[in-house]
Design a protein around this motif. Structure first.
Motif, PDB file in Angstrom:
ATOM      1  N   ASP A 152      16.200  -3.138  -0.061  1.00 14.06           N
ATOM      2  CA  ASP A 152      14.953  -3.886   0.333  1.00 14.06           C
ATOM      3  C   ASP A 152      14.001  -2.154   1.264  1.00 14.06           C
ATOM      4  OD1 ASP A 152      13.136  -5.715   0.939  1.00 14.06           O
ATOM      5  OD2 ASP A 152      13.333  -5.430   3.004  1.00 14.06           O
ATOM      6  N   GLU A 153      14.768  -1.071   0.201  1.00 15.95           N
ATOM      7  CA  GLU A 153      13.566  -0.213   0.437  1.00 15.95           C
ATOM      8  C   GLU A 153      12.053  -0.280   0.308  1.00 15.95           C
ATOM      9  OE1 GLU A 153      16.426   3.287  -0.102  1.00 15.95           O
ATOM     10  OE2 GLU A 153      16.160   2.883  -2.305  1.00 15.95           O
ATOM     11  N   TRP A 154      11.533   0.034   1.908  1.00 14.56           N
ATOM     12  CA  TRP A 154      10.071   0.209   1.137  1.00 14.56           C
ATOM     13  C   TRP A 154       9.413   1.886   0.479  1.00 14.56           C
ATOM     14  CZ3 TRP A 154       6.057  -3.652   2.519  1.00 14.56           C
ATOM     15  CH2 TRP A 154       7.203  -4.929   2.597  1.00 14.56           C
ATOM     16  N   LEU A 155       8.403   1.221  -0.124  1.00 14.31           N
ATOM     17  CA  LEU A 155       7.245   2.735  -0.945  1.00 14.31           C
ATOM     18  C   LEU A 155       6.862   3.186   0.786  1.00 14.31           C
ATOM     19  CD1 LEU A 155       7.466   3.610  -3.168  1.00 14.31           C
ATOM     20  CD2 LEU A 155       4.367   2.997  -3.450  1.00 14.31           C
ATOM     21  N   GLU A 156       7.224   4.840   1.262  1.00 16.67           N
ATOM     22  CA  GLU A 156       6.126   5.364   2.110  1.00 16.67           C
ATOM     23  C   GLU A 156       5.211   5.047   2.224  1.00 16.67           C
ATOM     24  OE1 GLU A 156       7.706   7.997   4.350  1.00 16.67           O
ATOM     25  OE2 GLU A 156       9.558   7.346   3.921  1.00 16.67           O
ATOM     26  N   SER A 157       4.587   4.113   3.353  1.00 15.68           N
ATOM     27  CA  SER A 157       3.879   3.413   3.324  1.00 15.68           C
ATOM     28  C   SER A 157       2.231   5.243   4.016  1.00 15.68           C
ATOM     29  CB  SER A 157       3.431   2.541   4.087  1.00 15.68           C
ATOM     30  OG  SER A 157       3.284   2.739   5.744  1.00 15.68           O
ATOM     31  N   GLY A 158       1.373   5.120   3.704  1.00 13.53           N
ATOM     32  CA  GLY A 158       0.753   5.933   4.569  1.00 13.53           C
ATOM     33  C   GLY A 158       0.357   6.400   6.183  1.00 13.53           C
ATOM     34  N   GLU A 159      -0.051   6.940   6.593  1.00 13.43           N
ATOM     35  CA  GLU A 159      -0.249   6.270   8.082  1.00 13.43           C
ATOM     36  C   GLU A 159      -1.422   5.597   8.383  1.00 13.43           C
ATOM     37  OE1 GLU A 159      -0.680  10.424  10.295  1.00 13.43           O
ATOM     38  OE2 GLU A 159       0.843  10.856   8.684  1.00 13.43           O
ATOM     39  N   SER A 160      -1.422   4.734   9.519  1.00  8.86           N
ATOM     40  CA  SER A 160      -1.934   4.123  10.098  1.00  8.86           C
ATOM     41  C   SER A 160      -3.468   4.491   9.930  1.00  8.86           C
ATOM     42  CB  SER A 160      -1.813   3.282  11.269  1.00  8.86           C
ATOM     43  OG  SER A 160      -2.034   4.098  12.390  1.00  8.86           O
ATOM     44  N   ILE A 161      -4.798   4.307   9.671  1.00  4.23           N
ATOM     45  CA  ILE A 161      -5.997   4.289   9.950  1.00  4.23           C
ATOM     46  C   ILE A 161      -6.768   4.333  10.339  1.00  4.23           C
ATOM     47  CG2 ILE A 161      -5.785   6.268   7.593  1.00  4.23           C
ATOM     48  CD1 ILE A 161      -6.978   3.994   6.232  1.00  4.23           C
ATOM     49  N   ASP A 162      -7.894   4.440  11.163  1.00  3.18           N
ATOM     50  CA  ASP A 162      -9.178   4.487  11.484  1.00  3.18           C
ATOM     51  C   ASP A 162      -9.836   3.354  11.024  1.00  3.18           C
ATOM     52  OD1 ASP A 162     -10.409   2.864  13.378  1.00  3.18           O
ATOM     53  OD2 ASP A 162     -11.462   4.817  14.347  1.00  3.18           O
ATOM     54  N   TRP A 163     -10.230   1.578  10.497  1.00  6.13           N
ATOM     55  CA  TRP A 163     -10.912   1.576   9.321  1.00  6.13           C
ATOM     56  C   TRP A 163     -12.454   1.734   9.559  1.00  6.13           C
ATOM     57  CZ3 TRP A 163     -14.365  -3.026  10.492  1.00  6.13           C
ATOM     58  CH2 TRP A 163     -13.879  -3.302  11.361  1.00  6.13           C
ATOM     59  N   LYS A 164     -12.363   2.092  10.933  1.00  7.72           N
ATOM     60  CA  LYS A 164     -13.694   1.857  11.117  1.00  7.72           C
ATOM     61  C   LYS A 164     -14.453   2.869  10.725  1.00  7.72           C
ATOM     62  CE  LYS A 164     -14.289  -1.064  15.247  1.00  7.72           C
ATOM     63  NZ  LYS A 164     -12.764  -1.150  15.991  1.00  7.72           N
ATOM     64  N   ALA A 165     -13.818   4.453  10.371  1.00  5.66           N
ATOM     65  CA  ALA A 165     -13.851   5.311   9.820  1.00  5.66           C
ATOM     66  C   ALA A 165     -14.505   5.655   8.894  1.00  5.66           C
ATOM     67  CB  ALA A 165     -13.226   6.872  10.364  1.00  5.66           C
TER      68      ALA A 165
END
Lengths: 267, 439
Positions: free
Chosen positions: B105-118
């Motif tokens: 169950d290896e996940w693809l590296e996900s990006g850092e969490s982002i502030d969607w308001k920007a």
């Protein structure tokens, strides 16, 4: 006494007035009938099957008179009637050979006893509706669904369902109009020349093993018939054989060698 | 508070008691998943992997080339063993990618969490498109397409659909109870993607707990308004929801954006939150497994592509001889012929009914009672359309509005003669669409 005379007079004069009105109306609003159209329509079979491309025989007759079509576009017409019609419409040079009569044949023998079912269908008894639900209850995706949509569609009452839920075509009643072919969602009906008595009664393009799994009488594409045919009229493509009717001689050799009896013959 | 609704519909038993209080549990990670390349309304996507390739969870394996299409992602890590046509819940067969698990169950590296308001609306839409998000209410319409209404259509309201009117299903309800913050944030992301300031959330009044939780979350915030709806089927149909909440009527042949509205399901909002905030594509969803033919009914979070036989096993197996397995709700769902079909993006539930409960109804002639006409939520005359469809008079069926039918099944449900009304109308729609295509 007076009453009798009065009523006689009233009714009599009313009758006279109505008679005169009707007589006038029949002259004034007369519908023009072309006697030639009537005659031609009388010679056409009158089945209104629509196979010629016109809605009914009356319309076909009108088109014939106007020269928009030819009498041999009728699939049902007898030779004698054709000759008479050509005489009326004066297409002397256009008297053609009668088209070869065709008859509808069922290209599936997988009734409820021979073919597996993938589920129990409880819906509308119409093949076209059943086909929308995962292609119908038959495990073979090419098989006849056996709900009798063709039976209802046939304008000549030539199709009946047998106890195995397969349509049976009465060759004498079938005129080759092709309505059943159009209506069948599984394309298991086809028109072939009436003089040809042998046809491949399976439409499955699946591989042999898959056919075997779901149906006892399907074409497995083994090619034995191709070898057995003396006039090489049988072609094997996409796991299914097909007969070239230009070459077929009705000998029936292919019927005998077929291991699953997927080639049908009627004599 | 005023309870809103639409004209027509039925008060069918909701049968939600069994799974209403069952928490959402994560299902076991399956050994093998079948991922159809067509799980949505629109064109199928094209496979990006081939046999033998190794994949990780979240890796894109199907690319949406057409506009109305949606990408699909690997939902377990392992090896692609097959790409071939396989049975799927919506039709006979469709090209599917089969992945055998490596158990890691290896996940693809996900990006850092982002502030969607920007983010700009275009960027949000792009993230949603990349994450393969579709409407999770059932129709599976690609969400990025919904968020790109044609130019000239001004959108001024967005409705979040928490009605969940289908009997038995409780997956949306559980999500609202357990993840209200995430759902509302996801909804705000959706609203930002189309620049809408007015949000509404509609919940049926048989879910008081969800209503009070949502109300608490929405206190002192005026951008989203809570609306309580009458418990009635099909309250969760988008056109019915718009009628109930905004009193606007989507015109015949039109879509919600024609009256300036968009509607999304709560599940979709949650997945958007996951995609935008966590960078996680649509690889799992919540489903309800219920019906008296199943031993332990549950609400499960399952990986997309899990064969339903695995899920049935996880819920204790069949209770007695199964008579019918339905994917979706009992009103609009489709009965399946095999348990080899996978859960797809639009699967909201799996219902199993034992053989004793599956009756074959004999349909009798129409008695012209008008029940179907009274209860049709889109004001059609089902009995007439059915008669025309039966006789093959499709032009007349079309002129009576057959194409506006939402296939909710209310007409068949109320018919005392058990006429196959919705079935014939569906058939008429199919034939009309086919004829129109040929033109």
């Amino acid at each position: 006494m007076n009453t009798i005379i009065l009523s006689l007079l009233t009714l009599g004069s009313l009758g006279l007035i109505f008679g005169l009105v009707l007589a006038y109306a029949s002259k004034k609003f007369a519908v023009q009938i072309y006697p030639r159209i009537e005659k031609v329509a009388g010679l056409l079979p009158g089945a209104n099957c629509g196979a010629c491309g016109f809605p009914n025989c009356q319309a076909a007759a009108a088109a014939l008179i106007e020269g928009k079509t030819e009498a041999d576009s009728c699939v049902l017409i007898e030779e004698e009637a054709l000759r008479d019609i050509t005489k009326i419409i004066g297409q002397k040079g256009r008297l053609r050979r009668l088209k070869e009569k065709k008859v509808a044949r069922l290209i599936c023998q997988g009734g409820k006893d021979q073919t597996e079912e993938k589920y129990i269908y409880q819906g509308v008894k119409d093949c076209r509706v059943a086909d929308l639900l995962f292609g119908g209850e038959k495990a073979c995706p090419y098989g006849c669904l056996g709900l009798g949509t063709c039976v209802q569609e046939c304008p000549f009452g030539a199709i009946t369902l047998d106890e195995n839920n397969l349509p049976v075509i009465d060759e004498d009643k079938c005129t080759g109009c092709g309505k059943c072919v159009q209506v069948c969602p599984k394309e298991v009906l086809t028109l072939i020349p009436k003089s040809k008595k042998v046809w491949v009664a399976c439409g499955s393009r699946a591989k042999g093993a898959q056919v075997k799994k779901v149906c006892q009488v399907g074409c497995i594409g083994c090619g034995l018939c191709v070898k057995a045919c003396k006039v090489s009229a049988i072609i094997l493509e996409n796991n299914l054989v097909r007969i070239d009717y230009q070459k077929c001689t009705n000998c029936g050799d292919c019927v005998e060698v077929c291991p699953t009896k997927a080639i049908a013959i009627c004599l | 508070m005023k309870i809103l609704t639409f004209p027509g519909g039925v008060h069918s038993p909701t049968s939600k008691e069994v799974t209403r209080d069952k928490k959402i549990e994560p299902a076991k990670i399956p050994e093998r998943v079948i991922i159809p390349l067509l799980q949505h309304t629109g064109a199928p996507c094209e496979a990006l992997v081939s046999k033998g390739d190794g994949v990780s969870v979240g890796q894109k394996i199907g690319e949406a080339k057409a506009f109305v299409s949606s990408s699909v992602h690997a939902t377990i890590s392992g090896e692609v063993t097959e790409i071939k046509p396989l049975p799927y819940p919506l039709g006979s067969e469709t090209a599917s990618v089969v992945i055998q698990s490596d158990g890691k169950d290896e996940w693809l590296e996900s990006g850092e969490s982002i502030d969607w308001k920007a983010l700009s609306p275009e960027e949000i839409r792009e993230i949603i498109r990349e994450a393969g998000i579709v409407g999770l209410g059932g129709a599976a319409f690609p969400t990025h397409v919904k968020l790109s209404p044609p130019k000239g259509k001004k959108i001024n309201a967005y409705i979040l659909n928490g009605a969940e009117c289908e009997p038995y299903l409780t997956c949306d309800y559980r999500l609202m109870v357990e993840k209200p913050k995430e759902i509302l944030e996801g909804f705000r992301i959706l609203m930002a993607a189309v620049g809408v300031k007015n949000g509404y959330i509609g919940i049926e009044d048989n879910k008081p707990e969800a209503i009070s939780i949502m109300e608490k979350e929405l206190k002192s915030q005026s951008d989203i308004q809570m609306e309580v709806l009458k418990t009635k089927y099909p309250q969760g149909g988008e056109k019915q929801l718009i009628k109930a909440i905004l009193r606007r009527e989507v015109p015949s042949g039109g879509l919600p954006f024609d009256v300036g509205v968009l509607v999304s399901n709560v599940g979709t909002a949650f997945s958007c939150w996951e995609a935008v905030v966590l960078g996680k594509p649509l690889v799992e969803r919540v489903i309800t497994v219920a019906g008296s033919g199943i031993k332990e009914p549950k609400n499960l979070r399952v990986r997309i592509g899990t064969p339903i036989s695995d899920i049935i096993k996880e819920c204790g197996g069949f209770n007695g001889q199964p008579g019918k397995i339905i994917i979706g709700g009992p009103m609009m769902g489709l009965a399946q012929w095999t348990s080899d079909v996978p859960v797809i993006k639009g699967t909201s539930g799996i219902l199993v009914f034992p053989q004793e409960e599956v009756l074959e109804e004999i349909s009798l002639p129409c008695i012209k009672c008008g029940n179907c006409v009274d209860s049709c939520p889109v004001n059609l005359m089902p009995t007439l359309i059915e008669s025309y469809a039966e006789k093959g008079r499709l032009k007349e069926a079309e002129s009576l509005g057959a194409l506006d039918c939402i296939e909710c099944g209310v007409c068949s449900y109320v018919c005392p003669s058990k006429r196959p009304l919705v079935q014939m109308i569906k058939y008429a729609k199919f034939e009309i669409a086919r004829n129109n295509k040929g033109k």
